[in-house]
Every structure is written in structure tokens, then in C-alpha cells.
Design a protein around this motif. Structure first.
Motif, PDB file in Angstrom:
ATOM      1  N   VAL A 195      25.787 105.209-114.221  1.00 57.99           N
ATOM      2  CA  VAL A 195      25.617 106.117-115.360  1.00 57.99           C
ATOM      3  C   VAL A 195      25.920 107.539-114.915  1.00 57.99           C
ATOM      4  O   VAL A 195      25.328 108.040-113.954  1.00 57.99           O
ATOM      5  CB  VAL A 195      24.194 106.042-115.943  1.00 57.99           C
ATOM      6  N   GLY A 196      26.864 108.190-115.606  1.00 57.50           N
ATOM      7  CA  GLY A 196      27.249 109.545-115.262  1.00 57.50           C
ATOM      8  C   GLY A 196      27.160 110.487-116.442  1.00 57.50           C
ATOM      9  O   GLY A 196      26.798 110.083-117.552  1.00 57.50           O
ATOM     10  N   ALA A 197      27.517 111.741-116.207  1.00 57.10           N
ATOM     11  CA  ALA A 197      27.422 112.806-117.218  1.00 57.10           C
ATOM     12  C   ALA A 197      25.999 112.902-117.752  1.00 57.10           C
ATOM     13  O   ALA A 197      25.783 113.090-118.939  1.00 57.10           O
ATOM     14  CB  ALA A 197      28.418 112.570-118.351  1.00 57.10           C
ATOM     15  N   ARG A 198      25.038 112.826-116.836  1.00 57.30           N
ATOM     16  CA  ARG A 198      23.612 112.770-117.236  1.00 57.30           C
ATOM     17  C   ARG A 198      22.974 114.102-117.606  1.00 57.30           C
ATOM     18  O   ARG A 198      21.854 114.060-118.132  1.00 57.30           O
ATOM     19  CB  ARG A 198      22.791 112.161-116.082  1.00 57.30           C
ATOM     20  N   PRO A 199      23.448 115.290-117.314  1.00 56.52           N
ATOM     21  CA  PRO A 199      24.809 115.676-116.959  1.00 56.52           C
ATOM     22  C   PRO A 199      25.061 115.804-115.460  1.00 56.52           C
ATOM     23  O   PRO A 199      26.053 116.406-115.061  1.00 56.52           O
ATOM     24  CB  PRO A 199      24.942 117.036-117.636  1.00 56.52           C
ATOM     25  N   ALA A 233      17.432 109.847-114.278  1.00 56.41           N
ATOM     26  CA  ALA A 233      16.977 111.142-114.789  1.00 56.41           C
ATOM     27  C   ALA A 233      18.101 111.744-115.621  1.00 56.41           C
ATOM     28  O   ALA A 233      19.274 111.649-115.262  1.00 56.41           O
ATOM     29  CB  ALA A 233      16.628 112.071-113.639  1.00 56.41           C
ATOM     30  N   THR A 234      17.754 112.345-116.739  1.00 57.53           N
ATOM     31  CA  THR A 234      18.738 113.011-117.590  1.00 57.53           C
ATOM     32  C   THR A 234      18.339 114.463-117.810  1.00 57.53           C
ATOM     33  O   THR A 234      17.185 114.834-117.618  1.00 57.53           O
ATOM     34  CB  THR A 234      18.867 112.305-118.960  1.00 57.53           C
ATOM     35  N   GLY A 235      19.308 115.252-118.218  1.00 60.91           N
ATOM     36  CA  GLY A 235      19.051 116.660-118.485  1.00 60.91           C
ATOM     37  C   GLY A 235      19.742 117.094-119.756  1.00 60.91           C
ATOM     38  O   GLY A 235      20.442 116.306-120.405  1.00 60.91           O
TER      39      GLY A 235
END
Length: 267
Positions: A195-199, A233-235
Motif C-alpha cells: 500500500v502506497g501514497a499513504r501519503p 499508518a495513513t496521513g
């Protein structure tokens, strides 16, 4: 505005490495992101004369040179057959054909960009990075490493996957992704999701709870999506908030898992 004082077309990787040890030096790839910076570069180091624009395949792996372009990846028949089209899918939204004709694999991977579709895809494929001095390291490890002065020579993709799929969401076509997701299944049946651009940079999540061990259904795919979302974790940034990205991780993982299963059944 980017300013360059000296330009050197390296005659060898050793020469490029030695020149790159100065903080004021930069390796140049396609010059697509670097040219938008406002830095002062004392020495720009060009690797285009070192024969690193290759894509090679044998019965065990693919070897992709750092100067190969994203367009070469997109059009490579062997890579797209092996990945079930997920390689092409991970690239086709990146700006446009003209951009992908210039952007290099090395620049895309070595930059470890948080928004990178390319890093997301290669992580799920179990790829390794070969560095001039450090040698071969897993891409999962490489993605966590801080930037240094080494040189990326090639990416190695082992033929250990039975199926793959790629999903992403963008607010507008050709924009940076809001979230990216690639899934793969090993030959032994183990599934993982990148998973990417989480960012932030892409991360890899394995099915350590064996959620999919009894097969892929709507329910098990959704459960794996929930699991993956809980592991990352996401932002927030200008494209989306952290909670929305958490939700997207569930949705895109489920979609990718079901797509992977459908493609494998078709074969």
C-alpha cells in the motif's frame, strides 16, 4: 530554479560513484522531478552511457536496469504476461506517454517517493534492488533505508508469484494517486499487499493471520482488506485525509484480491 555547474557523462559505475560522494553532486535520470527543484547542483552525473537501459528475462527472474524507462516496463510483453497486466496498470496513469518515455526505473525507485505507483508494484512482486556498493537488498528493506550516496544499478524481480493485481485511486486522471495498492500470491499460496501514497512510502503487509488460506471469496477478501487497513499508518495532505485513506485501503485491497483471483481463474 535548478542550476547545474558541471555535467559529466560517466564512463563507469566507479566513476559515477566517486563523483556522487560529494553532497553537491546528483545522479540524473529522466530529469523530470529534479528539474522542478530549486537546488544548485555542482556536478550532474549522467548514467546513460553505461548500458543500464535493459530489461532481461530468464526462467528465474527479470532484471531491469536503472536507466530503463517506465514506458519500456509498460510495453514489455514478458513482464505484463507474468504480472497478469498489473505492471501496465500500475504505470498507465503516470502523467502521459511522453513523461513515461523519459522517467526511469532508477529515478522512480531510488527517490522512494511516497506517491510512487512504481515502488508499490515492485514491492508486491518481491523485488530486490542491486546497489553498486551495498549489493543486493530486498526492496522492502531498501524502501525503509534513508537516502545515501550509493547508486542503484538494477531491480530484480524473481518469478515466485502465481498471480498479481494493481489498484489505485486518483482525484483526477494523471494526478498523483490518493492511494495505491498491489497484491500478489506466492506459488505456495501466501498473499501479501503493498500500500502506497499513504501519503508516505509504500509498505508491505503479509497475510500473517492466514485470512485467505481457505480461499478467496467476497467475505475473505473484505476481511483481508480490513486487516491490511489496520496494519498501515495513513496521513492527510491536499488530496485526502487519513481516515479516508484508511477506508480506501480496505476497498482497494479487497478489489485487488478479487481481481487477482479472477485473473488466475481465467488462466
Amino acid at each position: 530554479m535548478l542550476t547545474i555547474q558541471n555535467y559529466v557523462k560517466a564512463a563507469s559505475l566507479e566513476e559515477a560513484y566517486e563523483l556522487n560522494q560529494k553532497k553537491s553532486s546528483r545522479i540524473i535520470g529522466g530529469m523530470l522531478w529534479l528539474k522542478m527543484s530549486h537546488m544548485r547542483v555542482q556536478t550532474a552525473i549522467d548514467l546513460s552511457g553505461l548500458g543500464l537501459d535493459f530489461i532481461e528475462e530468464d526462467e528465474k527472474e527479470f532484471r531491469i536496469g536503472a536507466m530503463a524507462t517506465l514506458r519500456q516496463l509498460e510495453l514489455h510483453a514478458g513482464l505484463n504476461q507474468y504480472t497478469g497486466g498489473s505492471m501496465r496498470e500500475s504505470l498507465r496513469h503516470i502523467v502521459g506517454v511522453q513523461f513515461r518515455n523519459l522517467a526511469t526505473v532508477g529515478g522512480s525507485i531510488f527517490g522512494r517517493f511516497g506517491f510512487s505507483d512504481v515502488l508499490t508494484e515492485f514491492l508486491a512482486l518481491g523485488a530486490s534492488a542491486e546497489l553498486y556498493k551495498a549489493g543486493r537488498v530486498s526492496l522492502e528493506e531498501f524502501a525503509k533505508m534513508p537516502a545515501d550516496r550509493d547508486i542503484l544499478v538494477q531491480i530484480i524481480v524473481p518469478k515466485t508469484k502465481a498471480a498479481n493485481a494493481y489498484q489505485s485511486l486518483r482525484n483526477t486522471n494523471t494526478d498523483f494517486p490518493v492511494l495505491t495498492c498491489a497484491v500478489s500470491r506466492d506459488l505456495d499460496g501466501t498473499v501479501c499487499a503493498s500500500v502506497g501514497a499513504r501519503p508516505a512510502r509504500a509498505v508491505l503487509v503479509r497475510d500473517e493471520e492466514h485470512i485467505l488460506k481457505d480461499g478467496i471469496t467476497e467475505e475473505s477478501a473484505a476481511a483481508f482488506g480490513e486487516y491490511v487497513s489496520g496494519q498501515i499508518a495513513t496521513g492527510s495532505n491536499m488530496r485526502a485525509g487519513a481516515e479516508y485513506r484508511k477506508h480506501l485501503a480496505k476497498v482497494l485491497t479487497k478489489r485487488a484480491v478479487l481481481q487477482m483471483e479472477d485473473r488466475q481463474n481465467e488462466n
